[in-house]
Motif scaffolding. Structure first.
Motif, PDB file in Angstrom:
ATOM      1  N   GLU A 298      14.903   1.396   3.489  1.00  0.00           N
ATOM      2  CA  GLU A 298      14.333   2.917   3.462  1.00  0.00           C
ATOM      3  C   GLU A 298      13.042   2.915   2.282  1.00  0.00           C
ATOM      4  O   GLU A 298      12.094   3.380   2.256  1.00  0.00           O
ATOM      5  CB  GLU A 298      15.474   3.827   3.163  1.00  0.00           C
ATOM      6  N   ALA A 301      10.162   0.878   3.366  1.00  0.00           N
ATOM      7  CA  ALA A 301       9.649   1.807   4.550  1.00  0.00           C
ATOM      8  C   ALA A 301       8.758   2.895   3.905  1.00  0.00           C
ATOM      9  O   ALA A 301       7.647   3.405   4.534  1.00  0.00           O
ATOM     10  CB  ALA A 301      10.663   2.198   5.422  1.00  0.00           C
ATOM     11  N   GLY A 302       9.046   3.168   2.472  1.00  0.00           N
ATOM     12  CA  GLY A 302       8.325   4.332   1.857  1.00  0.00           C
ATOM     13  C   GLY A 302       6.964   3.798   1.541  1.00  0.00           C
ATOM     14  O   GLY A 302       6.146   4.483   0.880  1.00  0.00           O
ATOM     15  N   LEU A 303       6.727   2.374   1.521  1.00  0.00           N
ATOM     16  CA  LEU A 303       5.302   1.924   1.180  1.00  0.00           C
ATOM     17  C   LEU A 303       4.237   2.418   2.010  1.00  0.00           C
ATOM     18  O   LEU A 303       4.329   2.168   3.302  1.00  0.00           O
ATOM     19  CB  LEU A 303       5.535   0.398   1.105  1.00  0.00           C
ATOM     20  N   ASP A 304       3.353   3.389   1.679  1.00  0.00           N
ATOM     21  CA  ASP A 304       2.344   3.736   2.406  1.00  0.00           C
ATOM     22  C   ASP A 304       0.863   3.147   2.166  1.00  0.00           C
ATOM     23  O   ASP A 304       0.807   2.450   1.124  1.00  0.00           O
ATOM     24  CB  ASP A 304       2.417   5.162   2.583  1.00  0.00           C
ATOM     25  N   TRP A 305       0.004   3.606   2.499  1.00  0.00           N
ATOM     26  CA  TRP A 305      -1.395   3.240   2.159  1.00  0.00           C
ATOM     27  C   TRP A 305      -1.855   3.648   0.779  1.00  0.00           C
ATOM     28  O   TRP A 305      -2.661   2.930   0.112  1.00  0.00           O
ATOM     29  CB  TRP A 305      -2.623   3.923   3.153  1.00  0.00           C
ATOM     30  N   ARG A 306      -1.121   4.719   0.142  1.00  0.00           N
ATOM     31  CA  ARG A 306      -1.578   4.736  -1.198  1.00  0.00           C
ATOM     32  C   ARG A 306      -0.907   3.696  -2.035  1.00  0.00           C
ATOM     33  O   ARG A 306      -1.534   3.486  -3.259  1.00  0.00           O
ATOM     34  CB  ARG A 306      -0.767   6.143  -1.464  1.00  0.00           C
ATOM     35  N   ALA A 307       0.101   3.206  -1.554  1.00  0.00           N
ATOM     36  CA  ALA A 307       0.813   2.109  -2.374  1.00  0.00           C
ATOM     37  C   ALA A 307      -0.183   0.778  -2.329  1.00  0.00           C
ATOM     38  O   ALA A 307      -0.375   0.009  -3.522  1.00  0.00           O
ATOM     39  CB  ALA A 307       2.129   1.653  -1.889  1.00  0.00           C
ATOM     40  N   ASP A 368       8.816  12.961  -8.188  1.00  0.00           N
ATOM     41  CA  ASP A 368       7.977  11.489  -7.702  1.00  0.00           C
ATOM     42  C   ASP A 368       8.436  10.433  -8.897  1.00  0.00           C
ATOM     43  O   ASP A 368       7.991   9.223  -8.392  1.00  0.00           O
ATOM     44  CB  ASP A 368       6.513  11.850  -7.745  1.00  0.00           C
ATOM     45  N   ARG A 371       9.714   7.365  -6.732  1.00  0.00           N
ATOM     46  CA  ARG A 371       8.647   6.544  -6.041  1.00  0.00           C
ATOM     47  C   ARG A 371       8.318   5.363  -7.138  1.00  0.00           C
ATOM     48  O   ARG A 371       7.685   4.353  -6.754  1.00  0.00           O
ATOM     49  CB  ARG A 371       7.444   7.081  -5.769  1.00  0.00           C
TER      50      ARG A 371
END
Length: 618
Positions: A298, A301-307, A368, A371
């Motif tokens: 999970e 999976a939280g890694l998005d384009w902002r990361a 946050d 994160r």
């Protein structure tokens, strides 16, 4: 059963698995000549979020955090023990700038990247930004070992990593205290007072621990067999006591303690450091496996384009800009500045401390904060993989590798050493001849070889010679006992399979004979010093020839029935020094260095079978 869906893997089996994966990854990396950190990271992800075999948080429970904290403390202590003030030499100015100027600038740049690229709140960005100034000695050490950098850029990266690690944690503590003040309406004066008292106390504890140990060891208040256990106990006590006064200040205390011991000139320092290095290899392996395996699917999976944008911003802006500004107008050449600026791998300390403060920020009601852990892991994974594969090519492109192909260090000046050195140089290998007797180096100097006048085991040699340029040692003096001492002492540094010596004279009485377990490998014809010198006097010489499908080893043997193989250099640049029982590689393109009788020169025959010049003794 050892494994089940609810209980997970048994703790003892879990420890064994972590050790097997960690050490196994390091061994496999050595065999494949790959960055060990990359394989450890992959192994941890595979057994953790990959197949779910190991979940450290579940399997080790409350022991997980203390284990990682103690391991990081020992790693930083060992790093501090490697920071002898003499190892700074001409890198001192750069290190001061990187720590005193680059650290604060990196904190600011990292906080901006977190806020604008990762979209974190200012509170979280400032706390996490402080942690991000660390560059991870757990990662730098194996990368430097693999890349073989020149002495000054290697010292810059090593000192910055070790010194900045505890200060990064303290920067996060300072920022977190300020956030607590804002959220809890506490007084700023109390927060600053606690911070200052904690930092001063941790430095004092580190100095006291180092001074006390040095004094006890020097005055024989601790027996030799108890020095390492006492060292560990005092280390843990200093870390725990300092951490109880101010969270994360224990890292500063143990680093100061390690630096103090490194500069105390202890007679048993070499043995202490060697044991600590072995312990650190185990701990680095274990901690990386644990932290990678502790990542959940999970979380990943939280890694998005902002990361992704955040990682790129750190690698190409937040790291290089502060470093280049800190080193501007210094005596550090621009190539070294670029290498340091674009080499900033993060490691264990970042992930461990970031996870701790992420939980504390979340507990304060800063959403946050959760994160922080995933962004820290993303940064560590990206920088470990990137720098693991790019540091060596970048150093090569900038001309900052100590040597492309590691060479040979010959201890003992003589006609034999000079002749062998010339032959090795014919193979385009770095060669150094060392001897404490200046007159013995005459032949090597006349041959144009690099020389070192002094004892190769002295502290002066350790600080003046760039040992990373050599990976083979030949002890070839006329003193068998000294040859054995050199081979035995340097074996842990170079590897026992890479340390050679001339054959020892046979003693008439067993009471005068040195133990057969001491010393180095046999080389060439396995001759004593005097037999080797006599062979040259009889007209023998070192020569180099190239093997190929048209000129295989069998044909070489026909033409040189008395020839003695001494070394072979494979087409990929791998040098092997050969003993009397070793077989020559028959790979096409292998260059063979051998000792053979001097051939009768004719006008049309001054070159060997494959057009290579013969190498004569000077």
């Amino acid at each position: 059963m050892a494994v089940s869906e609810t209980a997970g893997i048994a703790p003892v089996l879990g420890f064994a698995l972590v050790g097997l994966l960690g050490v196994g990854s390091q061994w496999l990396a050595w065999r494949l000549r790959m960055p060990a950190i990359v394989l450890m990271l992959a192994a941890g992800l595979l057994v953790g979020p990959g197949i779910g075999l190991l979940d450290p948080g579940r399997d080790f429970g409350a022991l997980m955090q203390p284990m990682v904290a103690i391991a990081v403390a020992i790693i930083l202590f060992e790093g501090g023990m490697s920071l002898n003030r003499q190892s700074l030499s001409d890198a001192a100015t750069g290190v001061r700038r990187l720590v005193l100027v680059g650290g604060p600038l990196g904190w600011i740049a990292s906080s901006l990247a977190l806020h604008w690229a990762a979209d974190l709140s200012w509170e979280t960005s400032i706390v996490f930004g402080g942690i991000m100034i660390v560059t991870g000695p757990t990662v730098i050490a194996p990368l430097l070992r693999q890349a073989r950098l020149k002495k000054r850029p290697a010292a810059l990266l090593q000192w910055e990593a070790i010194v900045n690690d505890p200060f990064g944690a303290l920067a996060a503590v300072l920022a977190f205290e300020l956030v607590v003040v804002v959220h809890n309406a506490a007084t700023m004066g109390e927060a600053i007072t606690d911070m200052v008292v904690g930092i001063l106390a941790s430095i004092a504890l580190g100095v006291a621990g180092g001074w006390g140990l040095a004094r006890a060891f020097r005055n024989a208040l601790v027996p030799e067999y108890m020095k390492v256990p006492v060292l560990f106990v005092i280390l843990l006590a200093v870390f725990a006591l300092s951490d109880s006064l101010l969270h994360e200040s224990g890292l500063l205390a143990v680093t100061v303690m390690g630096i103090w011991i490194a500069n105390a000139d202890l007679p048993s320092y070499a043995e202490l450091r060697r044991f600590k290095e072995h312990a650190t290899i185990l701990l680095v392996s274990g901690v990386f496996i644990l932290l990678a395996a502790n990542m959940s699917r999970e979380t990943l999976a939280g890694l998005d384009w902002r990361a992704v944008v955040f990682v790129l911003a750190v690698i190409f802006v937040a790291r290089p800009v502060p470093v280049l500004l800190a080193l501007a107008f210094s005596n550090i050449p621009w190539r070294e500045r670029l290498l340091v600026a674009f080499t900033g791998p993060r490691g264990v300390v970042l992930v461990a401390v970031a996870g701790l403060f992420g939980e504390r920020l979340t507990a304060l009601g800063i959403a946050d904060g959760q994160r922080v852990s995933v962004l820290a892991f993303a940064l560590v994974a990206a920088t470990v993989v990137l720098h693991g594969f790019t540091l060596t090519p970048m150093a090569r492109a900038l001309g900052l590798k100590a040597t492309e192909t590691p060479g040979v260090l010959i201890v003992g000046g003589s006609r034999w050493s000079a002749a062998l050195g010339l032959a090795l140089r014919k193979l385009d290998l770095p060669v150094m001849v060392a001897d404490p007797n200046h007159a013995h180096l005459r032949h090597a100097r006349e041959a144009g070889l690099e020389t070192f006048w002094g004892d190769i085991l002295s502290e002066a040699a350790e600080h003046k010679l760039d040992f990373v340029s050599y990976d083979k040692v030949i002890a070839a003096t006329d003193n068998d006992a000294y040859n054995t001492l050199v081979a035995t002492d340097l074996a842990p540094e170079f590897g026992r399979e890479h340390v050679f010596q001339l054959k020892r004279m046979r003693q008439q009485s067993a009471r005068h004979a040195l133990p057969s377990t001491l010393g180095g490998q046999r080389i060439g014809a396995d001759e004593t010093y005097f037999e080797a010198i006599a062979r040259l006097a009889e007209g023998w010489e070192f020569r180099v020839t190239k093997l190929s499908s048209e000129f295989p080893i069998a044909q070489w043997r026909e033409r040189n029935p008395e020839g003695v193989p001494v070394a072979d250099l494979g087409p990929n640049g791998t040098l092997r020094l050969l003993g009397p029982d070793d077989k020559v590689k028959e790979t096409d393109g292998t260059r063979l260095l051998f000792l053979g009788p001097k051939r009768q020169e004719r006008k049309e025959d001054r070159r060997d079978e494959n057009g290579n010049d013969t190498m004569k003794a000077p």
